[in-house]
Structures are given as C-alpha cells and as structure tokens.
Design a protein around this motif. Structure first.
Motif, mmCIF file in Angstrom:
data_model
loop_
_atom_site.group_PDB
_atom_site.id
_atom_site.type_symbol
_atom_site.label_atom_id
_atom_site.label_comp_id
_atom_site.label_asym_id
_atom_site.label_seq_id
_atom_site.Cartn_x
_atom_site.Cartn_y
_atom_site.Cartn_z
ATOM 1 N N PHE A 167 0.954 -1.051 -0.114
ATOM 2 C CA PHE A 167 0.043 -0.006 0.146
ATOM 3 C C PHE A 167 0.915 1.173 0.023
ATOM 4 C CE2 PHE A 167 -4.564 -0.941 1.574
ATOM 5 C CZ PHE A 167 -4.517 -2.349 0.699
ATOM 6 N N THR A 168 0.415 2.162 -0.528
ATOM 7 C CA THR A 168 1.110 3.666 -0.551
ATOM 8 C C THR A 168 0.906 4.258 0.762
ATOM 9 O OG1 THR A 168 -0.855 4.896 -1.283
ATOM 10 C CG2 THR A 168 0.813 3.925 -2.872
ATOM 11 N N SER A 171 -0.221 7.145 1.465
ATOM 12 C CA SER A 171 -1.519 7.748 1.635
ATOM 13 C C SER A 171 -2.790 6.571 1.980
ATOM 14 C CB SER A 171 -2.108 8.511 0.500
ATOM 15 O OG SER A 171 -2.148 7.883 -0.698
ATOM 16 N N GLU A 172 -2.612 5.373 1.105
ATOM 17 C CA GLU A 172 -3.638 4.242 1.519
ATOM 18 C C GLU A 172 -3.422 3.663 2.855
ATOM 19 O OE1 GLU A 172 -4.087 2.295 -2.940
ATOM 20 O OE2 GLU A 172 -2.039 2.044 -1.739
ATOM 21 N N LYS A 173 -2.192 3.566 3.364
ATOM 22 C CA LYS A 173 -1.958 3.278 4.894
ATOM 23 C C LYS A 173 -2.505 4.143 5.549
ATOM 24 C CE LYS A 173 2.318 0.291 4.036
ATOM 25 N NZ LYS A 173 3.653 0.425 4.110
ATOM 26 N N GLU A 214 -5.013 6.119 5.198
ATOM 27 C CA GLU A 214 -6.223 6.264 5.071
ATOM 28 C C GLU A 214 -7.019 5.083 6.265
ATOM 29 O OE1 GLU A 214 -10.034 5.839 2.066
ATOM 30 O OE2 GLU A 214 -8.108 6.154 1.329
#
Length: 371
Positions: free
Chosen positions: A125-126, A128-130, A132
């Motif tokens: 995960f990127t 920002s995804e993490k 979120e």
C-alpha cells in the motif's frame, strides 16, 4: 472518587480494548512481491465472506471487536459476544462474523493466518492508502469508546439524562459558574446566592469529583447536538425549572429509586395489594425477619410454611415470590421504600409545589436512613 473510577474502568474493560493484533507495516514493498499473499487473501475471502472486507475497511480485528484474547475459551467468547450485542457500534453482521470465527478453533486459526497475510499485503500500500486505513481503524475504536461511555452513563446516571432531556439548566448554570474558567484541580463552589443549599451541595459533590465531572461533561458534549436539532422543544421545557430547586433536587437524588419502583410495579402488578398491612409474609404466616440469610435455608423455611397452607391463588403467589431470592429481594425493597415512592411517583414534576415535594423528600430521607 476511587469507587466511581473503579466502576467506570471495569465497565470499559468489558467493552473496549486496544487492538494488539492490528499493526500497519511502515515499510513499503513492491506489489509484485506480495502477489502470493494477495492470492491467499482472495482464498480466505471466498472461504469466509466478509472477513477480509472488514480488515480492508479498517475495522479492528475480531479479538478487539469482542474484547477477547487468543487464549479465551469458547464460553468466554460467547459471553463477550452477548455483551457486545447489547452495547457496540459495530454492525450486527460484524459481531456475528467475529463470534463465528473466534468460537471455533479451526476458524480461529484461519483468522489468525488471515490477519498475518493481510499485514503482508499492506506492505504494497502507498503511504496515503496506509494513512487512510489507519485513520479508519482509529475512528472505529474512538466511536466504540464513545458509544460504550455513553451507554455507561445511560445505565448509571439516569437522573442527569432525565434532567437534560427535560430542558433543565446544567449543573454549571445552577451554580452560577463558567465551566470554561474552572482551573484544573479547583474546588468549585456555588456562586448563586439564591440557590437551595441542599441542591448546591449535591451538585458540588458531582462537579468536584473528577470522575463524575468527566462523565457529566462527556454527556453534555454528546447531547448538545440534540439541543440544536430540537431547540424549540427544549425552550418550552426550560421554563418549568425556574425557581424549582426542590423539583431538581428530587430528580437528582431519587431518580434511580423512582426508576426501579416504576419497573418493579410494571413487572409485578399483582404485588400492589401486598405492600401495606397485608404482605406475602403475612399470607404465609411467617415473620419476614426470621427468614434465614442463607439461600437454601431460606427456601426450606418458606417451603415448610407453605406446605400446610391451602393452595389458593394468593398463597401460591406469596410462595412463588418469597421462595425466589431475586424476587424476594425486589419485594423486600418495595416494602421498605414503597410508601414514599408511591407518593413521589404520583407527583407531577411540572405542577407539584415546593412544600409538597419537600414533604415527600423528608419521608424518603427517613426511610433510606432507617434501612
């Protein structure tokens, strides 16, 4: 304070906990290197529908959802599940999946592996995804904590909620103090010279108890949104409290008694005629004070008194109540407090005069003191 803090902490420990099994890895790994883990997760998704989605939506692990550990027995997990069904923000289907996965050893092992694989997949995960999913997870935990705290207040501070919903002034308003100006550790005193000293003392006990003040402030914060939505209804009710310190005090001190009285009478309408000169004990010709404290001895004592009686409806009712320790406790409580509670229960909070309210409160204080 210690007693109130202990009770609150014990409640929170039953319903909320940290999620020790959920940790998003900080490092990054290219998705091509976690492809095998994604396939495993897909297989889990097919075998156990909904479980993988719960993880990706940031929900706490099922151990945290039910507040259980990996070593808890099936019985402990079942009890936790029944508790959380009554008090939780987690959707019913999530609670059901949590119970299903953790109450069977094979499924529990599969779920443990599912968590491990999920954490591997998160490596790809990127940032920002993490971030979120971390925020979603934290939001679930915070919402659960707030919900459980509010449920505790509903269970234990009914008088506060009643007063709030009836448009009564806040404790701070009654004392004439600005909540925002109270220093940490400051002993709050009543600045309103016209306030009934009995009421001022009761409120100061609450505000000067750190745990109770935390609970009261939390309640105000959560419920103030209701005022915004139903402002007109609150304005109409606010007027009934002007100059009604005795009414406010009565609710504050005796709400729990009144609530128990109302529930008891609703559940046992057939007890009403046995709370005066005629009681269930007199029906069976026994002295209430002679009933043994030991549960088995008490049952034997009451059974012997019942044995020689004609089996009338009245005798059968008396026996069914007195032989049951829980019912007998409720009935004894009703005998001790029923007289003043029946009078207080009949009062119209909006119409009753100060003298009338004070007279009933004097009866209450004497009865409670003599118990």
């Amino acid at each position: 304070m210690a007693e109130e803090k202990k009770a609150y902490d014990e409640w929170m420990q039953l319903y909320t906990c940290d999620d020790h099994h959920w940790k998003v890895p900080a490092r990054y790994m290219d998705r091509s290197r976690v492809g095998g883990q994604e396939k495993k997760l897909g297989k889990f998704d097919r075998l156990y529908p909904g479980c993988v989605d719960d993880l990706f939506e940031g929900l706490p692990t099922y151990y945290c959802v039910l507040c259980v550990s990996k070593n808890d027995s099936q019985g402990a997990i079942e009890k936790a599940y029944e508790r959380k069904k009554k008090c939780s923000v987690y959707p019913e289907e999530v609670l059901e999946r949590a119970y299903e996965m953790l109450s069977h050893n094979e499924k529990r092992l599969a779920y443990d592996e599912m968590i491990r694989v999920f954490m591997k997949v998160l490596l790809a995960f990127t940032a920002s995804e993490k971030r979120e999913i971390i925020e979603d997870h934290a939001d679930w935990l915070e919402r659960e904590k707030k919900s459980v705290t509010m449920e505790y207040i509903l269970e234990n501070r009914g008088a506060w909620l009643y007063l709030f919903n009836y448009g009564a002034p806040t404790f701070y308003e009654l004392l004439g103090v600005d909540k925002a100006e109270i220093e940490i550790g400051e002993v709050v005193e009543c600045k309103n010279k016209n306030r009934d000293i009995r009421l001022a003392e009761e409120i100061c006990k609450i505000i000067n108890n750190p745990q109770l003040r935390f609970e009261y402030d939390f309640m105000l914060g959560e419920l103030n949104e209701i005022v915004d939505d139903e402002l007109e209804r609150f304005r109409r009710r606010m007027g009934i409290w002007k100059g009604r310190d005795a009414a406010f005090l009565m609710v504050l001190k005796y709400h729990d008694y009144l609530n128990r009285y109302g529930k008891t009478m609703d559940e046992h309408l057939d007890w009403q005629e046995y709370t005066g000169n005629k009681t269930f004990c007199s029906v069976l010709n026994i002295d209430a004070g002679s009933i043994p404290a030991d549960k088995r001895e008490a049952e034997s004592f009451i059974r012997n008194a019942y044995r020689d009686k004609e089996r009338t409806e009245e005798v059968n009712l008396a026996y069914s109540v007195l032989k049951n320790s829980r019912l007998r406790e409720d009935y004894d409580w009703l005998l001790k407090h029923g007289k003043w509670l029946s009078k207080m229960h009949e009062l119209d909070i909006e119409e009753a005069g100060e003298a009338q309210i004070n007279a009933v409160m004097e009866m209450a204080d004497v009865a409670i003191r003599d118990v």
